[in-house]
Design an enzyme around this catalytic site. Sequence first.
Site, PDB file in Angstrom:
ATOM      1  N   ASP A 149       0.834  -1.195   0.000  1.00  0.00           N
ATOM      2  CA  ASP A 149       0.000   0.000   0.000  1.00  0.00           C
ATOM      3  C   ASP A 149       0.869   1.245   0.000  1.00  0.00           C
ATOM      4  O   ASP A 149       1.650   1.467   0.924  1.00  0.00           O
ATOM      5  CB  ASP A 149      -0.899   0.019   1.240  1.00  0.00           C
ATOM      6  CG  ASP A 149      -1.793   1.250   1.262  1.00  0.00           C
ATOM      7  OD1 ASP A 149      -2.683   1.323   0.394  1.00  0.00           O
ATOM      8  OD2 ASP A 149      -1.582   2.144   2.104  1.00  0.00           O
ATOM      9  N   TYR A 169       2.753   9.834   0.064  1.00  0.00           N
ATOM     10  CA  TYR A 169       3.732   9.202   0.961  1.00  0.00           C
ATOM     11  C   TYR A 169       5.170   9.389   0.467  1.00  0.00           C
ATOM     12  O   TYR A 169       6.120   9.235   1.238  1.00  0.00           O
ATOM     13  CB  TYR A 169       3.497   7.692   1.104  1.00  0.00           C
ATOM     14  CG  TYR A 169       2.171   7.286   1.685  1.00  0.00           C
ATOM     15  CD1 TYR A 169       1.342   8.209   2.326  1.00  0.00           C
ATOM     16  CD2 TYR A 169       1.738   5.963   1.615  1.00  0.00           C
ATOM     17  CE1 TYR A 169       0.121   7.825   2.851  1.00  0.00           C
ATOM     18  CE2 TYR A 169       0.525   5.575   2.144  1.00  0.00           C
ATOM     19  CZ  TYR A 169      -0.286   6.508   2.754  1.00  0.00           C
ATOM     20  OH  TYR A 169      -1.489   6.116   3.262  1.00  0.00           O
ATOM     21  N   LYS A 221      -2.827   5.933  -4.182  1.00  0.00           N
ATOM     22  CA  LYS A 221      -3.976   6.807  -3.903  1.00  0.00           C
ATOM     23  C   LYS A 221      -3.852   8.156  -4.592  1.00  0.00           C
ATOM     24  O   LYS A 221      -2.754   8.706  -4.719  1.00  0.00           O
ATOM     25  CB  LYS A 221      -4.109   7.022  -2.385  1.00  0.00           C
ATOM     26  CG  LYS A 221      -4.053   5.731  -1.593  1.00  0.00           C
ATOM     27  CD  LYS A 221      -4.316   5.905  -0.111  1.00  0.00           C
ATOM     28  CE  LYS A 221      -3.965   4.641   0.650  1.00  0.00           C
ATOM     29  NZ  LYS A 221      -2.537   4.538   0.986  1.00  0.00           N
ATOM     30  N   HIS A 254      -7.859   9.234  -1.950  1.00  0.00           N
ATOM     31  CA  HIS A 254      -7.247   9.225  -0.610  1.00  0.00           C
ATOM     32  C   HIS A 254      -8.174   9.820   0.452  1.00  0.00           C
ATOM     33  O   HIS A 254      -8.319   9.275   1.551  1.00  0.00           O
ATOM     34  CB  HIS A 254      -5.912   9.988  -0.649  1.00  0.00           C
ATOM     35  CG  HIS A 254      -4.944   9.567   0.415  1.00  0.00           C
ATOM     36  ND1 HIS A 254      -3.591   9.502   0.208  1.00  0.00           N
ATOM     37  CD2 HIS A 254      -5.133   9.197   1.692  1.00  0.00           C
ATOM     38  CE1 HIS A 254      -2.995   9.095   1.321  1.00  0.00           C
ATOM     39  NE2 HIS A 254      -3.906   8.917   2.241  1.00  0.00           N
ATOM     40  N   SER A 265     -10.996   5.972   0.174  1.00  0.00           N
ATOM     41  CA  SER A 265     -10.393   5.924   1.497  1.00  0.00           C
ATOM     42  C   SER A 265     -10.952   7.079   2.324  1.00  0.00           C
ATOM     43  O   SER A 265     -11.209   8.162   1.784  1.00  0.00           O
ATOM     44  CB  SER A 265      -8.870   6.038   1.387  1.00  0.00           C
ATOM     45  OG  SER A 265      -8.280   5.936   2.674  1.00  0.00           O
ATOM     46  N   ASN A 266     -11.148   6.826   3.585  1.00  0.00           N
ATOM     47  CA  ASN A 266     -11.638   7.847   4.514  1.00  0.00           C
ATOM     48  C   ASN A 266     -13.042   8.362   4.159  1.00  0.00           C
ATOM     49  O   ASN A 266     -13.388   9.502   4.486  1.00  0.00           O
ATOM     50  CB  ASN A 266     -10.643   9.022   4.597  1.00  0.00           C
ATOM     51  CG  ASN A 266      -9.305   8.589   5.159  1.00  0.00           C
ATOM     52  OD1 ASN A 266      -9.219   8.157   6.308  1.00  0.00           O
ATOM     53  ND2 ASN A 266      -8.255   8.663   4.358  1.00  0.00           N
ATOM     54  N   ILE A 284       8.548  -7.245  10.100  1.00  0.00           N
ATOM     55  CA  ILE A 284       7.875  -7.582   8.843  1.00  0.00           C
ATOM     56  C   ILE A 284       7.516  -9.068   8.862  1.00  0.00           C
ATOM     57  O   ILE A 284       6.402  -9.464   8.519  1.00  0.00           O
ATOM     58  CB  ILE A 284       8.792  -7.231   7.644  1.00  0.00           C
ATOM     59  CG1 ILE A 284       8.901  -5.707   7.511  1.00  0.00           C
ATOM     60  CG2 ILE A 284       8.287  -7.851   6.347  1.00  0.00           C
ATOM     61  CD1 ILE A 284       9.985  -5.242   6.531  1.00  0.00           C
TER      62      ILE A 284
HETATM   63  N1  LIG Z   1      -5.649   5.963   3.795  1.00  0.00           N
HETATM   64  C1  LIG Z   1      -5.134   6.695   4.741  1.00  0.00           C
HETATM   65  O1  LIG Z   1      -5.542   7.843   4.966  1.00  0.00           O
HETATM   66  C2  LIG Z   1      -4.024   6.125   5.596  1.00  0.00           C
HETATM   67  C3  LIG Z   1      -3.676   6.746   6.801  1.00  0.00           C
HETATM   68  C4  LIG Z   1      -2.668   6.194   7.586  1.00  0.00           C
HETATM   69  C5  LIG Z   1      -2.024   5.037   7.150  1.00  0.00           C
HETATM   70  N2  LIG Z   1      -2.364   4.450   5.953  1.00  0.00           N
HETATM   71  C6  LIG Z   1      -1.675   3.215   5.465  1.00  0.00           C
HETATM   72  O2  LIG Z   1      -1.678   2.251   6.504  1.00  0.00           O
HETATM   73  C7  LIG Z   1      -0.332   1.854   6.785  1.00  0.00           C
HETATM   74  C8  LIG Z   1      -0.179   1.458   8.244  1.00  0.00           C
HETATM   75  O3  LIG Z   1      -0.534   2.490   9.113  1.00  0.00           O
HETATM   76  P1  LIG Z   1       0.536   3.358   9.916  1.00  0.00           P
HETATM   77  O4  LIG Z   1       1.818   3.375   9.191  1.00  0.00           O
HETATM   78  O5  LIG Z   1      -0.137   4.641  10.221  1.00  0.00           O
HETATM   79  O6  LIG Z   1       0.694   2.629  11.334  1.00  0.00           O
HETATM   80  P2  LIG Z   1       0.905   1.126  11.860  1.00  0.00           P
HETATM   81  O7  LIG Z   1       1.170   0.203  10.728  1.00  0.00           O
HETATM   82  O8  LIG Z   1      -0.223   0.822  12.762  1.00  0.00           O
HETATM   83  O9  LIG Z   1       2.214   1.283  12.755  1.00  0.00           O
HETATM   84  C9  LIG Z   1       3.468   1.465  12.195  1.00  0.00           C
HETATM   85  C10 LIG Z   1       4.510   1.589  13.320  1.00  0.00           C
HETATM   86  O10 LIG Z   1       4.530   0.395  14.096  1.00  0.00           O
HETATM   87  C11 LIG Z   1       5.857  -0.117  14.162  1.00  0.00           C
HETATM   88  N3  LIG Z   1       5.716  -1.586  14.131  1.00  0.00           N
HETATM   89  C12 LIG Z   1       5.258  -2.323  13.098  1.00  0.00           C
HETATM   90  N4  LIG Z   1       5.207  -3.628  13.433  1.00  0.00           N
HETATM   91  C13 LIG Z   1       5.658  -3.733  14.704  1.00  0.00           C
HETATM   92  C14 LIG Z   1       5.856  -4.812  15.593  1.00  0.00           C
HETATM   93  N5  LIG Z   1       5.572  -6.069  15.222  1.00  0.00           N
HETATM   94  N6  LIG Z   1       6.337  -4.544  16.834  1.00  0.00           N
HETATM   95  C15 LIG Z   1       6.631  -3.266  17.210  1.00  0.00           C
HETATM   96  N7  LIG Z   1       6.466  -2.203  16.396  1.00  0.00           N
HETATM   97  C16 LIG Z   1       5.991  -2.420  15.161  1.00  0.00           C
HETATM   98  C17 LIG Z   1       6.579   0.445  12.974  1.00  0.00           C
HETATM   99  O11 LIG Z   1       7.952   0.568  13.250  1.00  0.00           O
HETATM  100  P3  LIG Z   1       9.161   0.270  12.191  1.00  0.00           P
HETATM  101  O12 LIG Z   1       8.695   0.663  10.812  1.00  0.00           O
HETATM  102  O13 LIG Z   1      10.254   1.151  12.684  1.00  0.00           O
HETATM  103  O14 LIG Z   1       9.470  -1.187  12.291  1.00  0.00           O
HETATM  104  C18 LIG Z   1       5.921   1.817  12.832  1.00  0.00           C
HETATM  105  O15 LIG Z   1       6.497   2.745  13.714  1.00  0.00           O
HETATM  106  C19 LIG Z   1       0.481   3.081   6.367  1.00  0.00           C
HETATM  107  O16 LIG Z   1       1.854   2.795   6.265  1.00  0.00           O
HETATM  108  C20 LIG Z   1      -0.220   3.429   5.086  1.00  0.00           C
HETATM  109  O17 LIG Z   1       0.209   2.555   4.047  1.00  0.00           O
HETATM  110  C21 LIG Z   1      -3.366   4.984   5.192  1.00  0.00           C
END
Ligand SMILES: NC(=O)c1ccc[n+]([C@@H]2O[C@H](COP(=O)([O-])OP(=O)(O)OC[C@H]3O[C@@H](n4cnc5c(N)ncnc54)[C@H](OP(=O)(O)O)[C@@H]3O)[C@@H](O)[C@H]2O)c1
Length: 337
Positions: free
Chosen positions: A77, A82, A111, A144, A182-183, A291
């Site tokens: 994604d 981004y 997006k 988006h 999205s959203n 990962i």
């Molecule tokens: N459509 C939208 O408006 C929207 C908004 C927000 C996000 N998104 C998408 O959703 C994806 C995920 O959401 P997000 O990036 O906001 O947050 P998330 O995936 O909930 O959290 C990411 C964070 O968690 C850490 N992490 C991941 N796996 C872990 C584990 N097993 N143990 C400990 N820490 C861990 C990562 O650290 P490290 O990377 O340092 O390992 C990073 O700091 C985004 O990357 C994006 O692609 C979309």
Amino acid sequence: MFFNILLTSFYLASVAFVYASKNQPPTYQLNDGRRMPSLGLGTWFGISNLTIINPVDEEASERAVGWAIDAGYRLFDTAYIYGTEKTVGRGVKRKISEGVIKREDVFISTKLWSDSHAREAVVPALRKSLEALGLDYVDLFLIHFPIGQFANGTFDLTDYTETWEGMVEARRRGLTRSIGVSNFNAHMMDRLIKSSCIKPAVAQIEVNLNIQQPLLLRYCCEKDITVMGYTPFGSVFPDRALPGAPGPRVDDPLLRQIAATHNKTVPQIILRYLIDLGVIPIPKSITKSRIEENIDIFDFGLSPKERIALGGFDVNYRSGKSWSDSPYYLTREFTTV
Ligand SMILES: NC(=O)c1ccc[n+]([C@@H]2O[C@H](COP(=O)([O-])OP(=O)(O)OC[C@H]3O[C@@H](n4cnc5c(N)ncnc54)[C@H](OP(=O)(O)O)[C@@H]3O)[C@@H](O)[C@H]2O)c1
Ligand SMILES: *[C@@H]1O[C@H](CO)[C@@H](O)[C@H](O)[C@H]1NC(C)=O
Ligand SMILES: *[C@@H]1O[C@H](CO)[C@@H](O)[C@H](O)[C@H]1NC(C)=O
Ligand SMILES: *[C@@H]1O[C@H](CO)[C@@H](O)[C@H](O)[C@H]1NC(C)=O
């Protein structure tokens, strides 16, 4: 004949076993007939606090995509905003050139950014994304945000039903296989569905322990719209939780107990719960061990009792942006139908 059926099912079972042993998540069928993996890698570098947007570490981003493919991820994604389309594209193409995967084995979503909501701006915006990705199509293109806004902060009054016509055009031209939003809330999706003969295949919304979205999930289920859940970890990691964000944190006794019961980690319990809600989680990580950890969730199941306990953390708390500050947020919804 029975023997044949038996043989067939044994054959299918062994195919499924080989598939599972490679740790690839099962896939879902979308309402447009395409298939999509049930878990993916997020690639947004996020914000450190309310104001600072983290810079993209290009090397780390590309490396993460490669590790993820090796670990069995097939869904990635990204988004124009981004700044990771280039690195996602590079990571994928490197694995294609190494012969590990083919283009058709991976599902790439990107997006449309909010400054390109005009109907005629959609196809050029997607072409720009494809150029960054180095691909000739994406698998999924999402609007988006439902509200358009230019870089100078001015809101763009384009109705998202017009933006959607541009999305349909992009699909018709083969630049994307599927289209979605999205959203968007249920009301917005309803209006969109009534405006067009093509409905969204996917809705990407925030879903985590603190915002489980029961009504929106039910709506999407009724309309056969597949849900991708973003920010799957919500506020569970202390270094990512905003001040005042509700619990639980990763050291919560109940979460730890459920994790211990299954010999899994707390992040794995959370992702498994989202799968059980019918949501496609897209955890972001650039750390190899995480990962691998985050995809290792398809060999166990939560009990109904555990799922009910995890449901108890839903307080409808949103960590992402709300558009209620837009002067058009309500009027556009209630005057244009
Ligand atoms: N459509 C939208 O408006 C929207 C908004 C927000 C996000 N998104 C998408 O959703 C994806 C995920 O959401 P997000 O990036 O906001 O947050 P998330 O995936 O909930 O959290 C990411 C964070 O968690 C850490 N992490 C991941 N796996 C872990 C584990 N097993 N143990 C400990 N820490 C861990 C990562 O650290 P490290 O990377 O340092 O390992 C990073 O700091 C985004 O990357 C994006 O692609 C979309
Ligand atoms: C946000 O982070 C930056 C850099 O880490 C720091 O200088 C700033 O004070 C932080 N702002 C808040 C509101 O915490
Ligand atoms: C903001 O940008 C848009 C799009 O480029 C432009 O049409 C509009 O006039 C700008 N508004 C202001 C106040 O600068
Ligand atoms: C628990 O999980 C770890 C890590 O996946 C594994 O190495 C270990 O063998 C497991 N223990 C049991 C008792 O299944």
